[in-house]
Design an enzyme around this catalytic site. Sequence first.
Site, PDB file in Angstrom:
ATOM      1  N   GLY A   1       0.779  -1.227   0.000  1.00 44.37           N
ATOM      2  CA  GLY A   1       0.000   0.000   0.000  1.00 44.37           C
ATOM      3  C   GLY A   1       0.811   1.277   0.000  1.00 44.37           C
ATOM      4  O   GLY A   1       0.310   2.329  -0.381  1.00 44.37           O
ATOM      5  N   ASP A   2       2.057   1.206   0.446  1.00 45.64           N
ATOM      6  CA  ASP A   2       2.971   2.361   0.384  1.00 45.64           C
ATOM      7  C   ASP A   2       4.381   1.820   0.163  1.00 45.64           C
ATOM      8  O   ASP A   2       5.299   2.070   0.949  1.00 45.64           O
ATOM      9  CB  ASP A   2       2.885   3.185   1.666  1.00 45.64           C
ATOM     10  CG  ASP A   2       3.658   4.499   1.572  1.00 45.64           C
ATOM     11  OD1 ASP A   2       3.938   4.944   0.437  1.00 45.64           O
ATOM     12  OD2 ASP A   2       3.987   5.078   2.629  1.00 45.64           O
ATOM     13  N   LEU A   3       4.539   1.088  -0.918  1.00 49.72           N
ATOM     14  CA  LEU A   3       5.774   0.330  -1.145  1.00 49.72           C
ATOM     15  C   LEU A   3       6.850   1.224  -1.751  1.00 49.72           C
ATOM     16  O   LEU A   3       7.130   1.183  -2.947  1.00 49.72           O
ATOM     17  CB  LEU A   3       5.506  -0.873  -2.052  1.00 49.72           C
ATOM     18  CG  LEU A   3       6.670  -1.864  -2.168  1.00 49.72           C
ATOM     19  CD1 LEU A   3       6.973  -2.501  -0.820  1.00 49.72           C
ATOM     20  CD2 LEU A   3       6.361  -2.934  -3.205  1.00 49.72           C
TER      21      LEU A   3
END
EC number: 2.7.1.87
Length: 272
Positions: free
Chosen positions: A189-191
């Site tokens: 999701g926030d890679l």
Amino acid sequence: MSDHPGPGAVTPELFGVGGDWLAVTAGESGASVFRAADATRYAKCVPAADAAGLEAERDRIAWLSGQGVPGPRVLDWYAGDAGACLVTRAVPGVPADRVGADDLRTAWGAVADAVRRLHEVPVASCPFRRGLDSVVDAARDVVARGAVHPEFLPVEQRLVPPAELLARLTGELARRRDQEAADTVVCHGDLCLPNIVLHPETLEVSGFIDLGRLGAADRHADLALLLANARETWVDEERARFADAAFAERYGIAPDPERLRFYLHLDPLTWG
């Protein structure tokens, strides 16, 4: 406390969490992050208004730690009138954005392997959803509040009204929904590189951190952020393209450039 957060910040001391804690960051959301003096634990504290979001992050950490994917583990949870505090085991190592281009190139295969393992977790077992419609709803809310951070946008988009940027993307939703339905995986999701921790000597991946946005989504939502963020480390476009190709070969799937573009342009509209 050996260091001091800003005035009014929620701290581990408010919850009676033992130990000596050093302030690391204070996010714009009101979250404050602390590291234990012995570097074995982290504490993330939020005011009561943000407790539900931190509880959701706690649940994601707890779930992923049981899936064979390296990352933090939940050690303690505190909640009350003052807010909430999540204490996790530290993931040892150095964030991947803090290594140079040579070391990141050495680690790049291990990064691709770790991302593939995350995306291979059986998606049917994941209780968290981060579907495209919910992400677009979040973007609509941020845009409506005028809360988009211009510095998060690509340079060429910073003078374009956020509502126009979002309208360009929503015109693609039908096609992107179909693609998501056919290619849903467990996504971080926030890679981005700061959320991938490397062992400082072996440059293997020690784990993923900051899991508050984890959920089932199109794999390109992750890949877009990772490949774009890594471009800040590669010294030129030729090396960046070589790294993209090497990642795709190791990961096992060649990303779709149009889906990468879509998710890369959507993500900045969801923070605010």
